[in-house]
Design a protein around this motif. Structure first.
Motif, PDB file in Angstrom:
ATOM      1  N   ILE A   1       5.196  11.468 -14.294  1.00  0.00           N
ATOM      2  CA  ILE A   1       4.654  11.515 -12.925  1.00  0.00           C
ATOM      3  C   ILE A   1       3.144  11.638 -12.960  1.00  0.00           C
ATOM      4  N   LEU A   2       2.620  12.549 -13.785  1.00  0.00           N
ATOM      5  CA  LEU A   2       1.172  12.735 -13.882  1.00  0.00           C
ATOM      6  C   LEU A   2       0.488  11.505 -14.461  1.00  0.00           C
ATOM      7  N   GLY A   3       1.243  10.692 -15.212  1.00  0.00           N
ATOM      8  CA  GLY A   3       0.683   9.476 -15.796  1.00  0.00           C
ATOM      9  C   GLY A   3       0.276   8.438 -14.771  1.00  0.00           C
ATOM     10  N   PHE A   4       0.777   8.547 -13.548  1.00  0.00           N
ATOM     11  CA  PHE A   4       0.353   7.654 -12.470  1.00  0.00           C
ATOM     12  C   PHE A   4      -0.804   8.243 -11.670  1.00  0.00           C
ATOM     13  N   GLY A   5      -1.144   9.506 -11.947  1.00  0.00           N
ATOM     14  CA  GLY A   5      -2.205  10.177 -11.197  1.00  0.00           C
ATOM     15  C   GLY A   5      -3.261  10.754 -12.116  1.00  0.00           C
ATOM     16  N   PRO A   6      -3.291  12.090 -12.248  1.00  0.00           N
ATOM     17  CA  PRO A   6      -4.359  12.739 -13.041  1.00  0.00           C
ATOM     18  C   PRO A   6      -4.419  12.304 -14.494  1.00  0.00           C
ATOM     19  N   TRP A   7      -3.269  11.920 -15.059  1.00  0.00           N
ATOM     20  CA  TRP A   7      -3.245  11.524 -16.473  1.00  0.00           C
ATOM     21  C   TRP A   7      -3.178  10.008 -16.640  1.00  0.00           C
ATOM     22  N   SER A   8      -3.622   9.266 -15.662  1.00  0.00           N
ATOM     23  CA  SER A   8      -3.546   7.801 -15.740  1.00  0.00           C
ATOM     24  C   SER A   8      -4.440   7.227 -16.839  1.00  0.00           C
ATOM     25  N   GLY A   9      -5.374   8.018 -17.337  1.00  0.00           N
ATOM     26  CA  GLY A   9      -6.237   7.556 -18.418  1.00  0.00           C
ATOM     27  C   GLY A   9      -5.560   7.555 -19.776  1.00  0.00           C
ATOM     28  N   VAL A  10      -4.377   8.156 -19.866  1.00  0.00           N
ATOM     29  CA  VAL A  10      -3.627   8.158 -21.129  1.00  0.00           C
ATOM     30  C   VAL A  10      -2.923   6.805 -21.264  1.00  0.00           C
ATOM     31  N   GLN A  11      -3.454   5.947 -22.123  1.00  0.00           N
ATOM     32  CA  GLN A  11      -2.960   4.574 -22.252  1.00  0.00           C
ATOM     33  C   GLN A  11      -2.735   4.256 -23.735  1.00  0.00           C
ATOM     34  N   ILE A  12      -1.797   4.964 -24.326  1.00  0.00           N
ATOM     35  CA  ILE A  12      -1.575   4.891 -25.772  1.00  0.00           C
ATOM     36  C   ILE A  12      -1.127   3.504 -26.226  1.00  0.00           C
ATOM     37  N   LEU A  13      -0.373   2.800 -25.389  1.00  0.00           N
ATOM     38  CA  LEU A  13       0.114   1.476 -25.768  1.00  0.00           C
ATOM     39  C   LEU A  13      -0.881   0.370 -25.457  1.00  0.00           C
ATOM     40  N   GLY A  14      -2.042   0.720 -24.958  1.00  0.00           N
ATOM     41  CA  GLY A  14      -3.043  -0.290 -24.644  1.00  0.00           C
ATOM     42  C   GLY A  14      -3.479  -0.222 -23.201  1.00  0.00           C
ATOM     43  N   GLU A  15      -4.524  -0.956 -22.899  1.00  0.00           N
ATOM     44  CA  GLU A  15      -5.098  -0.925 -21.561  1.00  0.00           C
ATOM     45  C   GLU A  15      -4.076  -1.359 -20.506  1.00  0.00           C
ATOM     46  N   GLY A  16      -4.022  -0.589 -19.412  1.00  0.00           N
ATOM     47  CA  GLY A  16      -3.113  -0.909 -18.320  1.00  0.00           C
ATOM     48  C   GLY A  16      -1.739  -0.281 -18.434  1.00  0.00           C
ATOM     49  N   THR A  17      -1.464   0.417 -19.544  1.00  0.00           N
ATOM     50  CA  THR A  17      -0.172   1.088 -19.706  1.00  0.00           C
ATOM     51  C   THR A  17      -0.289   2.540 -19.252  1.00  0.00           C
ATOM     52  N   ASN A  18       0.838   3.225 -19.182  1.00  0.00           N
ATOM     53  CA  ASN A  18       0.840   4.621 -18.775  1.00  0.00           C
ATOM     54  C   ASN A  18       1.850   5.410 -19.591  1.00  0.00           C
ATOM     55  N   ILE A  19       2.022   6.674 -19.247  1.00  0.00           N
ATOM     56  CA  ILE A  19       2.910   7.541 -20.023  1.00  0.00           C
ATOM     57  C   ILE A  19       4.357   7.094 -19.915  1.00  0.00           C
TER      58      ILE A  19
ATOM     59  N   GLY B   1       0.816  -1.212   0.000  1.00  0.00           N
ATOM     60  CA  GLY B   1       0.000   0.000   0.000  1.00  0.00           C
ATOM     61  C   GLY B   1       0.848   1.260   0.000  1.00  0.00           C
ATOM     62  N   PHE B   2       2.012   1.212   0.660  1.00  0.00           N
ATOM     63  CA  PHE B   2       2.904   2.368   0.710  1.00  0.00           C
ATOM     64  C   PHE B   2       3.391   2.716  -0.688  1.00  0.00           C
ATOM     65  N   PHE B   3       3.783   1.682  -1.459  1.00  0.00           N
ATOM     66  CA  PHE B   3       4.237   1.931  -2.826  1.00  0.00           C
ATOM     67  C   PHE B   3       3.087   2.440  -3.699  1.00  0.00           C
ATOM     68  N   SER B   4       1.894   1.859  -3.529  1.00  0.00           N
ATOM     69  CA  SER B   4       0.725   2.309  -4.292  1.00  0.00           C
ATOM     70  C   SER B   4       0.416   3.766  -3.993  1.00  0.00           C
ATOM     71  N   ASN B   5       0.539   4.149  -2.737  1.00  0.00           N
ATOM     72  CA  ASN B   5       0.286   5.547  -2.364  1.00  0.00           C
ATOM     73  C   ASN B   5       1.318   6.480  -2.989  1.00  0.00           C
ATOM     74  N   LEU B   6       2.576   6.020  -3.054  1.00  0.00           N
ATOM     75  CA  LEU B   6       3.610   6.833  -3.694  1.00  0.00           C
ATOM     76  C   LEU B   6       3.261   7.088  -5.153  1.00  0.00           C
ATOM     77  N   MET B   7       2.760   6.055  -5.839  1.00  0.00           N
ATOM     78  CA  MET B   7       2.455   6.181  -7.257  1.00  0.00           C
ATOM     79  C   MET B   7       1.361   7.211  -7.537  1.00  0.00           C
ATOM     80  N   THR B   8       0.510   7.460  -6.583  1.00  0.00           N
ATOM     81  CA  THR B   8      -0.566   8.435  -6.772  1.00  0.00           C
ATOM     82  C   THR B   8      -0.281   9.752  -6.067  1.00  0.00           C
ATOM     83  N   SER B   9       0.881   9.867  -5.446  1.00  0.00           N
ATOM     84  CA  SER B   9       1.258  11.100  -4.737  1.00  0.00           C
ATOM     85  C   SER B   9       2.111  11.961  -5.668  1.00  0.00           C
ATOM     86  N   THR B  10       1.430  12.788  -6.460  1.00  0.00           N
ATOM     87  CA  THR B  10       2.118  13.623  -7.445  1.00  0.00           C
ATOM     88  C   THR B  10       3.132  14.543  -6.776  1.00  0.00           C
TER      89      THR B  10
END
Length: 490
Positions: A362-380, A133-142
């Motif tokens: 960094i924003l790709g793990f948070g506010p821009w996580s919907g940007v998935q150009i390489l396919g579902e589940g990917t990020n910037i 959970g600590f790592f998951s929180n880091l990923m969303t802590s812009t």
């Protein structure tokens, strides 16, 4: 024209170049692949490919740099014959260095943050779920990721601002010596844990069952790919240090030293991670989860785990920052070679630019996580890594090799003369056709298979259009290698 800076010592050149080659992929990918693909058998195959594939490309980069005394931004312009198109690659090389740093600065920040977390005991006594959970929180802590990314950028450019000898060489030498000392201490501690020898056997003893299970073809291709990607070759990150070299030593001998150091770090990283995982019955998985979730759980179960965890992430921070500093020096050289800027002006400009360019990952793990150009589940970050690792690195390597071996480029005689200047191991003069034909074909196969492996599981919706992109990139390389320009701006 201002005289080119040079390294103060041979050791400085070797350690700085090795620092660029030693990357985080060595630490969290190589050990996993070694265990998965048959232990020592995989390592032997890997070492063969490292010499056959990595060495000629590395020597090519160094030769272009040492002869031109310029960065990738201008080296091809100076060395290519009139009418050649090779100078067009300078744009791809510059983009590659910036693209790599757009996510690598963020990951370097993760390493320093976890060093701080382990040293201050913030994860001491945490359960497995809490560590995850600590790592998951880091990923969303812009904010946290941005702050530590900025620390990585400022530290690294601070070193570069001091110059080649007083900053990069002096500080990277200390950092690399500390890294090598830390990795030995950590490996010795890991292999002496109760139950660790099972992990050592898994890691180093040849396992034919694993080879049969994975398939010999997959094992060979895995070793080939790892050998190719381990050295940071193809974007001119090594070429810049060639431009700072003296003429005292041959390039093959110096390149072998860098290969040995890079391989030593990769092997020792496995001796840290895999025996420790076996000692505490933890599955040594691959990727960020291994470093940021699995290992903190291992350290929590270990006597003195807070100290060992802090030392491990200090080692990881050194590995990350040595690469960042090396690539930042290449980026600074672009501005100094292209526009004649002074070092401090180039540093200030690029501090601002790199902080801005690092934000999308960094924003790709948070506010821009919907940007998935390489396919579902990917990020910037996945997209940036794909552009650099699956495209610019392999294609750039082909261009460097053909430039050195082809009469359309710099030419074989010029390359051999430069490569074999000085004392030490001579580069073989009889392998021109191997470099001109075999290496480009092998790299093209790695390149296209990388596309297939990336998109085939996602189905034809992604596979066909992306394979078209891949083939188009190969055509672009063909145009750079075989095309002609009416006028070159030298």
């Amino acid at each position: 024209m201002k005289e080119r800076e040079t390294f103060g010592s041979r050791l400085g050149f070797i350690l700085v170049s090795a620092g660029c080659a030693v990357g985080l992929g060595n630490v969290w990918k190589f050990p996993y692949m070694t265990g998965k693909y048959g232990g020592a058998a995989f390592i032997l195959i890997y070492l063969v490919f490292l010499v056959l594939l990595g060495l000629p490309i590395l020597v090519s980069e160094f030769a272009v740099g040492r002869s031109s005394r310029l960065s990738t931004a201008r080296a091809f312009h100076k060395l290519e014959p009139e009418g050649s198109n090779f100078h067009k690659y300078s744009y791809m090389g510059m983009i590659g260095n910036y693209m790599l740093m757009m996510f690598y600065t963020m990951v370097a920040g993760w390493m320093m943050y976890y060093c701080y977390v382990m040293a201050t005991g913030k994860l001491s006594g945490a359960s497995s779920d809490e560590v995850s959970g600590f790592f998951s929180n880091l990923m969303t802590s812009t904010g946290t990721m941005t702050g530590w990314m900025i620390v990585a950028v400022l530290l690294s450019f601070g070193v570069c601002s001091l110059g080649l000898q007083n900053g990069i060489e002096r500080i990277t030498k200390v950092m690399m010596i500390c890294l090598l000392a830390l990795i030995v201490v950590l490996a010795v501690h890991s292999v002496t844990l109760d139950g660790a020898m099972e992990g050592v056997k898994f890691y180093l003893v040849p396992n034919l069952d694993n080879i049969r299970e994975a398939g010999l073809g997959n094992v060979i291709f895995g070793a080939l790919s790892q050998a190719f990607f381990t050295l940071s070759i193809g974007i001119g990150a090594m070429e810049i240090f060639g431009s700072y070299m003296g003429k005292e030593c041959t390039l093959a001998g110096e390149s072998i030293n860098i290969l040995i150091l890079d391989t030593f770090v990769a092997l020792m990283a496995g001796l840290i991670i895999i025996p420790a995982c076996f000692a505490f019955n933890v599955e040594p998985g691959a990727g960020p989860g291994l470093v940021f979730i699995t290992l903190p759980n291992v350290f929590n179960q270990m006597a003195g785990g807070r100290l060992w965890g802090a030392l491990f992430f200090l080692f990881m921070s050194f590995a990350a920052l040595s690469t960042v500093i090396a690539v930042f020096e290449n980026i600074l050289s672009f501005a100094m070679d292209l526009w004649g800027w002074k070092r401090n002006k180039a540093v200030l400009f690029n501090i601002v630019l790199l902080i801005i360019l690092s934000m999308p990952a960094i924003l790709g793990f948070g506010p821009w996580s919907g940007v998935q150009i390489l396919g579902e589940g990917t990020n910037i970050m996945d997209l940036e890594d794909f552009i650099i690792s699956n495209n610019i690195l392999p294609l750039g390597s082909v261009i460097f090799v053909i430039f050195c071996a082809s009469k359309n480029g710099w030419g074989w005689d010029n390359f051999i003369r430069e490569a074999n200047t000085g004392k030490g191991m001579k580069f073989p003069t009889c392998i021109r056709n191997y470099m001109l034909w075999v290496i480009p074909i092998v790299v093209a196969i790695i390149y296209l298979k990388g596309y297939y492996d990336m998109f085939q599981p996602k189905g034809n919706t992604y596979l066909i259009p992306w394979m078209i992109v891949g083939i188009a990139m190969l055509i672009l390389v063909g145009w750079i290698v075989f095309g002609h320009s009416k006028k070159n701006k030298k």
